[in-house]
Design a protein around this motif. Structure first.
Motif, PDB file in Angstrom:
ATOM      1  N   VAL A 135      42.995  41.904  31.745  1.00  0.00           N
ATOM      2  CA  VAL A 135      42.959  43.164  31.814  1.00  0.00           C
ATOM      3  C   VAL A 135      43.233  43.543  33.188  1.00  0.00           C
ATOM      4  N   LEU A 136      44.399  44.602  33.159  1.00  0.00           N
ATOM      5  CA  LEU A 136      44.533  45.323  34.612  1.00  0.00           C
ATOM      6  C   LEU A 136      44.044  46.723  34.846  1.00  0.00           C
ATOM      7  N   LEU A 137      43.228  46.833  35.784  1.00  0.00           N
ATOM      8  CA  LEU A 137      42.862  48.013  36.108  1.00  0.00           C
ATOM      9  C   LEU A 137      43.705  48.787  37.265  1.00  0.00           C
ATOM     10  N   LYS A 138      44.071  50.023  36.861  1.00  0.00           N
ATOM     11  CA  LYS A 138      44.913  50.950  37.813  1.00  0.00           C
ATOM     12  C   LYS A 138      44.330  52.150  38.029  1.00  0.00           C
ATOM     13  N   GLY A 139      44.309  52.432  39.440  1.00  0.00           N
ATOM     14  CA  GLY A 139      43.588  53.588  40.017  1.00  0.00           C
ATOM     15  C   GLY A 139      43.565  53.778  41.517  1.00  0.00           C
ATOM     16  N   PRO A 140      43.201  54.987  41.982  1.00  0.00           N
ATOM     17  CA  PRO A 140      43.248  54.953  43.424  1.00  0.00           C
ATOM     18  C   PRO A 140      42.025  54.316  43.952  1.00  0.00           C
ATOM     19  N   THR A 141      42.007  54.045  45.534  1.00  0.00           N
ATOM     20  CA  THR A 141      41.027  53.669  46.014  1.00  0.00           C
ATOM     21  C   THR A 141      39.520  54.519  45.778  1.00  0.00           C
ATOM     22  N   GLY A 142      38.645  53.778  45.547  1.00  0.00           N
ATOM     23  CA  GLY A 142      37.196  54.130  45.534  1.00  0.00           C
ATOM     24  C   GLY A 142      36.941  54.983  44.432  1.00  0.00           C
ATOM     25  N   CYS A 143      37.698  54.593  43.302  1.00  0.00           N
ATOM     26  CA  CYS A 143      37.365  55.517  42.146  1.00  0.00           C
ATOM     27  C   CYS A 143      36.317  54.711  41.246  1.00  0.00           C
ATOM     28  N   GLY A 144      35.999  53.494  41.602  1.00  0.00           N
ATOM     29  CA  GLY A 144      35.177  52.710  40.692  1.00  0.00           C
ATOM     30  C   GLY A 144      35.462  51.436  39.951  1.00  0.00           C
ATOM     31  N   LYS A 145      36.688  51.122  40.158  1.00  0.00           N
ATOM     32  CA  LYS A 145      37.241  49.809  39.637  1.00  0.00           C
ATOM     33  C   LYS A 145      36.431  48.633  39.883  1.00  0.00           C
ATOM     34  N   THR A 146      35.918  48.383  40.959  1.00  0.00           N
ATOM     35  CA  THR A 146      35.160  47.287  41.198  1.00  0.00           C
ATOM     36  C   THR A 146      33.740  47.309  40.592  1.00  0.00           C
ATOM     37  N   ARG A 147      33.242  48.712  40.812  1.00  0.00           N
ATOM     38  CA  ARG A 147      31.874  48.720  40.326  1.00  0.00           C
ATOM     39  C   ARG A 147      31.935  48.782  38.818  1.00  0.00           C
ATOM     40  N   PHE A 148      32.979  49.155  38.284  1.00  0.00           N
ATOM     41  CA  PHE A 148      33.144  48.910  36.668  1.00  0.00           C
ATOM     42  C   PHE A 148      33.145  47.317  36.571  1.00  0.00           C
ATOM     43  N   MET A 149      33.853  46.717  37.183  1.00  0.00           N
ATOM     44  CA  MET A 149      33.930  45.227  36.737  1.00  0.00           C
ATOM     45  C   MET A 149      32.325  44.455  36.956  1.00  0.00           C
ATOM     46  N   GLU A 150      31.640  45.081  37.997  1.00  0.00           N
ATOM     47  CA  GLU A 150      30.280  44.538  38.249  1.00  0.00           C
ATOM     48  C   GLU A 150      29.297  45.077  37.047  1.00  0.00           C
ATOM     49  N   TYR A 151      29.716  46.110  36.299  1.00  0.00           N
ATOM     50  CA  TYR A 151      28.743  46.613  35.292  1.00  0.00           C
ATOM     51  C   TYR A 151      29.120  45.691  34.299  1.00  0.00           C
TER      52      TYR A 151
END
Length: 271
Positions: A40-56
């Motif tokens: 899976v590739l997550l694309k999006g701007p800085t600080g929009c929640g990509k890392t938090r999504f992975m933690e979740y």
């Protein structure tokens, strides 16, 4: 020569539920990809929640998560592993990617385009039907654990001819687009993370949208959700909203004096 493989998986588990508000169908898409062993590739701007999504998602599936922050000097050995001298003997030390492959972890390569292109090629055999990791220094083809999952993220806003994913890499992944949440969801996130009043959080989100409208006209990126949380925490600590926004938003996203002046005027208008 010795090989060192065993890790304590417990250190990679997310034990407490991270706060995450889905903004679209990203959870369902990730769940399906995980079930089918699709990277899976997550694309999006800085600080929009990509890392938090992975933690979740790591917490939700009770899968250990290994995060690698990619950078210009990240080498293949940094990912895969290397020989080290220990107690007058040579010991193989797994890198984070190899550790994840062996132990069935989710491996999250954050901002993958920052890594050297020759480094990212090593993931190719993991991202197709082979699901193997070549360990050239060991002369070994390491099969991935059934629970292993590879995810990456990058910010398309910084995309250039120099820093971009090769088609041969990109087409091994499904892609989930992330953006900043809808205003009501973003305000709820800022409120949850900072405990600032909802009304103040709504003002912060309004300011953020004003800065995002300046992207391409003085700003590379507008204020992120992460910046709003930082700013909200300053306000919660007793700082005046106007000052907190100038420190937490305006001065953080630009050094250009004219742009800062415009942002300060926006802040005065909102607050």
């Amino acid at each position: 020569m010795n090989k060192q493989h065993i890790i304590n998986n417990a250190e990679y588990f997310i034990h407490d539920e991270p706060y995450y508000e889905p903004s679209a169908n990203e959870v369902d898409i990730f769940n399906s990809a995980l079930a089918e062993n699709i990277p899976v590739l997550l694309k999006g701007p800085t600080g929009c929640g990509k890392t938090r999504f992975m933690e979740y998602m790591s917490w939700y599936h009770k899968r250990p998560l290994i995060t690698v922050s990619c950078h210009d000097d990240l080498s293949t050995s940094d990912l895969v592993g290397r020989y080290l001298i220990k107690d007058n003997s040579t010991v193989w030390q797994d890198g984070p990617l190899t550790t994840a492959v062996r132990n069935g972890c989710i491996c999250y390569l954050d901002e993958i385009v920052e890594a050297r292109k020759d480094t990212t090629v090593v993931i190719h055999p993991l991202c197709d039907d082979r699901r193997i990791l070549p360990l050239e220094k060991l002369g070994e083809l390491l099969p991935a654990s059934p629970d292993f999952c590879l995810t990456m993220s990058y910010n398309p806003g910084y995309q250039s001819a120099v820093k971009d994913l090769k088609p041969s890499t990109r087409q091994r992944f499904i892609s989930i687009d992330f953006s900043y949440p809808a205003e009501n969801i973003e305000a709820a996130i800022v409120h949850q993370e900072s405990k600032l009043s909802m009304q103040q959080c709504e003002h912060l989100v309004k300011l953020a949208h004003m800065t995002r409208n300046l992207v391409g006209n003085g700003l590379e990126e507008g204020a992120s959700t992460r910046l709003l949380v930082h700013t909200a925490k300053l306000i919660s600590r007793g700082f005046e909203a106007n000052l907190a926004c100038k420190c937490g938003v305006a001065n953080a996203i630009t050094d250009d004096e004219e742009t800062k002046k415009l942002l300060h005027e926006m802040i005065d208008t909102v607050f």
